[in-house]
Motif scaffolding. Structure first.
Motif, PDB file in Angstrom:
ATOM      1  N   GLU A 434       0.734  -1.268   0.014  1.00 57.85           N
ATOM      2  CA  GLU A 434      -0.011  -0.107   0.002  1.00 57.85           C
ATOM      3  C   GLU A 434       0.880   1.292  -0.088  1.00 57.85           C
ATOM      4  O   GLU A 434       0.526   2.188  -0.787  1.00 57.85           O
ATOM      5  CB  GLU A 434      -0.905   0.018   1.129  1.00 57.85           C
ATOM      6  N   GLU A 435       1.946   1.223   0.785  1.00 58.63           N
ATOM      7  CA  GLU A 435       2.952   2.173   0.629  1.00 58.63           C
ATOM      8  C   GLU A 435       3.433   2.447  -0.798  1.00 58.63           C
ATOM      9  O   GLU A 435       3.611   3.666  -1.255  1.00 58.63           O
ATOM     10  CB  GLU A 435       3.789   1.881   1.723  1.00 58.63           C
ATOM     11  N   PHE A 442       0.896   6.976  -7.015  1.00 56.16           N
ATOM     12  CA  PHE A 442      -0.139   7.846  -6.652  1.00 56.16           C
ATOM     13  C   PHE A 442      -1.372   7.101  -6.252  1.00 56.16           C
ATOM     14  O   PHE A 442      -2.429   7.869  -6.615  1.00 56.16           O
ATOM     15  CB  PHE A 442      -0.522   8.966  -7.905  1.00 56.16           C
ATOM     16  N   GLY A 443      -1.432   6.088  -5.711  1.00 59.12           N
ATOM     17  CA  GLY A 443      -2.389   5.289  -5.282  1.00 59.12           C
ATOM     18  C   GLY A 443      -3.558   4.905  -6.442  1.00 59.12           C
ATOM     19  O   GLY A 443      -4.630   4.330  -6.239  1.00 59.12           O
ATOM     20  N   MET A 444      -2.733   4.651  -7.795  1.00 56.99           N
ATOM     21  CA  MET A 444      -3.661   4.158  -8.825  1.00 56.99           C
ATOM     22  C   MET A 444      -3.499   2.642  -8.791  1.00 56.99           C
ATOM     23  O   MET A 444      -4.070   2.133 -10.040  1.00 56.99           O
ATOM     24  CB  MET A 444      -3.132   5.183 -10.008  1.00 56.99           C
ATOM     25  N   GLY A 445      -2.668   2.036  -8.232  1.00 55.75           N
ATOM     26  CA  GLY A 445      -2.399   0.617  -8.594  1.00 55.75           C
ATOM     27  C   GLY A 445      -3.194  -0.403  -7.663  1.00 55.75           C
ATOM     28  O   GLY A 445      -4.146   0.178  -6.763  1.00 55.75           O
ATOM     29  N   GLU A 446      -3.140  -1.371  -7.757  1.00 60.62           N
ATOM     30  CA  GLU A 446      -3.598  -2.559  -7.256  1.00 60.62           C
ATOM     31  C   GLU A 446      -2.536  -3.599  -6.419  1.00 60.62           C
ATOM     32  O   GLU A 446      -1.843  -4.119  -7.236  1.00 60.62           O
ATOM     33  CB  GLU A 446      -4.807  -3.346  -7.945  1.00 60.62           C
ATOM     34  N   ALA A 447      -2.520  -3.685  -5.271  1.00 61.60           N
ATOM     35  CA  ALA A 447      -1.558  -4.621  -4.687  1.00 61.60           C
ATOM     36  C   ALA A 447      -1.993  -6.066  -5.027  1.00 61.60           C
ATOM     37  O   ALA A 447      -3.190  -6.465  -4.652  1.00 61.60           O
ATOM     38  CB  ALA A 447      -1.510  -4.508  -2.818  1.00 61.60           C
ATOM     39  N   LYS A 448      -1.145  -6.853  -5.352  1.00 61.53           N
ATOM     40  CA  LYS A 448      -1.079  -8.230  -5.790  1.00 61.53           C
ATOM     41  C   LYS A 448       0.010  -9.110  -5.568  1.00 61.53           C
ATOM     42  O   LYS A 448       1.172  -8.687  -5.840  1.00 61.53           O
ATOM     43  CB  LYS A 448      -1.774  -8.289  -7.136  1.00 61.53           C
ATOM     44  N   GLN A 449      -0.346 -10.410  -5.691  1.00 70.66           N
ATOM     45  CA  GLN A 449       0.799 -11.359  -5.555  1.00 70.66           C
ATOM     46  C   GLN A 449       0.706 -11.836  -7.293  1.00 70.66           C
ATOM     47  O   GLN A 449      -0.175 -11.616  -8.001  1.00 70.66           O
ATOM     48  CB  GLN A 449       0.404 -12.691  -5.079  1.00 70.66           C
TER      49      GLN A 449
END
Length: 687
Positions: A434-435, A442-449
């Motif tokens: 998330e950081e 800019f907060g536009m992505g998605e955290a994933k494996q």
């Protein structure tokens, strides 16, 4: 026989049977159809394009042809080309008729591009002139004709027949046909004296195919087992399924008894060295070739230019860049009968400094750029859109930045730790994704494996997408303690099991991962006691070190859509991708390539993945067998954290507003070969 159109559109009824494209007598001049305005002409069998007879029937017209008025002058700059014949003797009797997106173009101009180096960041530019037997349309689902005018499968997907265009010619005017495909396959791709190891896409389950030339325009691929993904390979790959037999066979000792003497006269050891340097070093079509050695001060080449089917042909090359001119024999025309491409020349310069590339974009010195543009560059580019008179698209990346921990490290103490699954789990949960998303994206992505498949087929269970992807430094510390990695000297960093310092040297190239992302990961790992140094290197330095098994951790964007996985096994078999992307565990790959004679034997789960990908490529998509195999591939890949995923993000695509007929891209991706689905041959310059 089963005819596979892959979501193709039903063919509209033909009005008249046509014997020859050059002997047609029909009703009227053809309407200049575009995608924006069909002018009452029905869609053809495939979207946004027609075969000539199909278009003339649907439009009830006769298409007359015209070409670039500067074609003769451009041709005179192509070393080795004869004097230019009339247009009707250059375009095929069966040209591909392309409907431009918005407008019929104007001829002329030079298309300016920047790349990083001779083999770094060049796919962006290559994709603009690229052709292959077929391609994906811009919906990235439908496969449509290109060099081949059509194809046909048998019922069990063990025979694929391509039908080529009558009268199609290479850029030097020599006939192109089925023999050029067979020569590419038999004499180059499978020749151990040219290509040390065949690529997976020319094999089926590790076995070769056979190619039958049925007539000059028809060739059949015979496979030892079903491989329905072979067509998708030809739709997206930069590696073309043909080579100019008439040109290259001169250097082939198997076909020309004088080849070795010719090669020695040209400064080579023998003919095989010419072929090996031309094709055997890489199937990457922008690899510098022996035909383009050391141009003189005027940029002239010491040998004739290798013929092409692409829209533009190389006429000069140096360490600073490349220059190309329009192929006077190109096989596509627009709906007004104008031979494509519209753009007369292309110029590519090599700029390896990211800041300099960005400055050139902001100053509108470049017509188009997508490769190597990270989301971090978007604010600057967006702020200067109006001033620079250009447009920025932010489109989703197909792939995700992924990090591979080198389990075959040359340092045996590091290898012991890196091979412990708990260590890879610890590094994964030590990452604060998330950081990363907020700071780097800019907060536009998605955290994933990382799960291998980028389009999440139904057999990819949701649990794998977040497997050990939570931020949990306490768990990371616990796992590292459990392994026995202790900080005995009190400096805040852990030692290896033998007491040596544990330091991860994290090298990266900005073409593969943004600096902010890599720097954060270095901080995250150091925070749990795994000392990490971060160093930026050039793409060439990174690739050389990666392939030489010299890196602690490898990183690049990774993953492939299902359609592409069906055609190539590379992300499932050691070293898990190609030279230009992310690889890891190089000594496993050596063991596989040597049949166990050298290298390091992979663990059982890696062997299972190799077996499963072969079976998966022969199974029909959507069947229980296919889904079971796909699910097991994902489980073995993710549960063992062969790669650690980060954040999936969009990325910028840049084009000057003077470039016409550019549309919004579906993705920002190498996997569908960048601009190739969006038909850059119909771009034109309004300046």
């Amino acid at each position: 026989m089963k005819h596979l159109t892959t979501f193709g559109i039903i063919w509209a009824a033909l009005g008249l049977l046509v014997g020859s494209a050059h002997n047609i007598a029909m009703a009227a001049e053809c309407p200049a159809v575009t995608v924006a305005d069909s002018m009452g002409v029905a869609a053809g069998k495939y979207p946004q394009q027609y075969e000539l007879s199909e278009f003339q029937s649907l439009a009830n017209c006769t298409l007359s042809f015209s070409g670039n008025p500067d074609a003769a002058a451009l041709n005179s700059r192509i070393r080795g080309n004869p004097q230019l014949p009339p247009l009707e003797d250059r375009i095929p009797m069966e040209p591909l008729v392309v409907a431009p997106y918005a407008s019929i173009g104007k001829y002329g101009g030079t298309f300016d591009m920047i790349s990083n180096a001779t083999e770094a960041g060049t796919s962006d530019f290559l994709a603009i002139r690229h052709v292959n037997l077929v391609r994906f349309s811009d919906n990235l689902q439908t496969i449509v004709p290109n060099v081949a005018k059509d194809w046909e499968w048998n019922d069990d997907f063990t025979q694929l027949t391509f039908f080529l265009r009558k009268g199609h010619k290479w850029s030097d005017g020599a006939p192109f046909g089925a023999e050029d495909i067979k020569y590419w396959y038999d004499n180059l791709s499978l020749n151990p004296n040219v290509f040390e190891k065949p690529k997976d896409y020319v094999l089926v389950g590790g076995e070769r195919m056979t190619l039958d030339v049925l007539d000059p325009q028809t060739i059949r691929f015979n496979m030892p087992a079903p491989k329905p993904g072979l067509l998708a390979h030809f739709a997206n790959s930069y590696a073309q399924g043909f080579q100019p037999k008439h040109f290259l066979s001169k250097w082939d000792p198997e076909l020309n008894p004088d080849a070795d003497a010719m090669a020695k006269a040209a400064g080579f050891e023998n003919g095989l060295e010419v072929l090996s340097n031309y094709y055997g070093n890489s199937d990457w079509t922008d690899t510098p070739t022996p035909m383009l050695r050391s141009p003189d001060k005027a940029g002239n080449l010491p040998a004739d230019t290798v013929p092409t089917l692409e829209s533009h042909i190389l006429i000069s090359e140096s360490t600073e860049g490349r220059h190309l001119v329009a192929n006077p024999y190109f096989f596509q025309v627009d709906t007004a009968g104008n031979q494509l491409p519209y753009v007369s020349e292309q110029d590519e310069i090599f700029v390896n400094e990211d800041e300099v590339r960005l400055l050139k974009l902001v100053n509108a010195e470049v017509h188009f750029k997508a490769q190597s543009l990270q989301l971090s560059t978007a604010p600057l580019l967006l702020d200067n859109q109006e001033k620079g008179d250009y447009t920025i698209q932010l489109r989703p990346e197909v792939t995700i930045s992924s990090f591979g921990i080198n389990m075959t490290h040359e340092n045996l103490e590091k290898r012991k730790v890196f091979a412990d699954l708990r260590f890879r789990q610890a590094l994964s949960v030590a990452m604060n994704r998330e950081e990363m998303n907020e700071v780097a994206f800019f907060g536009m992505g998605e955290a994933k494996q990382y799960v291998g498949f980028t389009d999440s087929p139904p057999f990819v269970e949701d649990k794998w997408k977040q497997h050990f992807a939570q931020y949990d430094p306490a768990l990371a510390n616990s796992l590292l303690d459990e392994i026995g990695l202790k900080d005995t000297d009190g400096d805040g960093f852990r030692e290896l099991l033998n007491g040596d310092k544990l330091v991860i040297n994290l090298q990266f190239a900005v073409q593969g991962a943004p600096a902010a992302l890599v720097e954060l990961i270095g901080q995250h790992w150091s925070a749990v006691g795994v000392q990490t140094t971060v160093k930026e290197v050039t793409p060439d330095e990174y690739r050389s070190a990666q392939s030489s098994n010299k890196l602690d951790v490898t990183n690049w964007r990774n993953g492939q859509p299902l359609a592409i996985v069906l055609g190539t096994n590379q992300i499932w078999v050691p070293p898990y991708h190609d030279y230009f992307t992310v690889r890891t565990n190089m000594l496993w790959a050596e063991w596989v390539d040597s049949n166990g004679a050298s290298g390091v034997e992979p663990p059982d789960y890696a062997k299972q993945m190799m077996e499963d990908i072969t079976a998966f490529q022969s199974a029909l998509v959507g069947t229980p067998e296919s889904d079971e195999l796909g699910a097991r591939l994902v489980e073995n890949l993710v549960s063992n954290l062969l790669f650690i995923g980060t954040v999936q993000v969009p990325a910028p695509i840049y084009h000057r507003n003077a470039v016409k007929n550019v549309v919004e891209y579906t993705t920002h991706s190498f996997e569908y070969y960048r601009s190739y689905p969006y038909r850059p041959t119909q771009w034109w310059l309004d300046e």
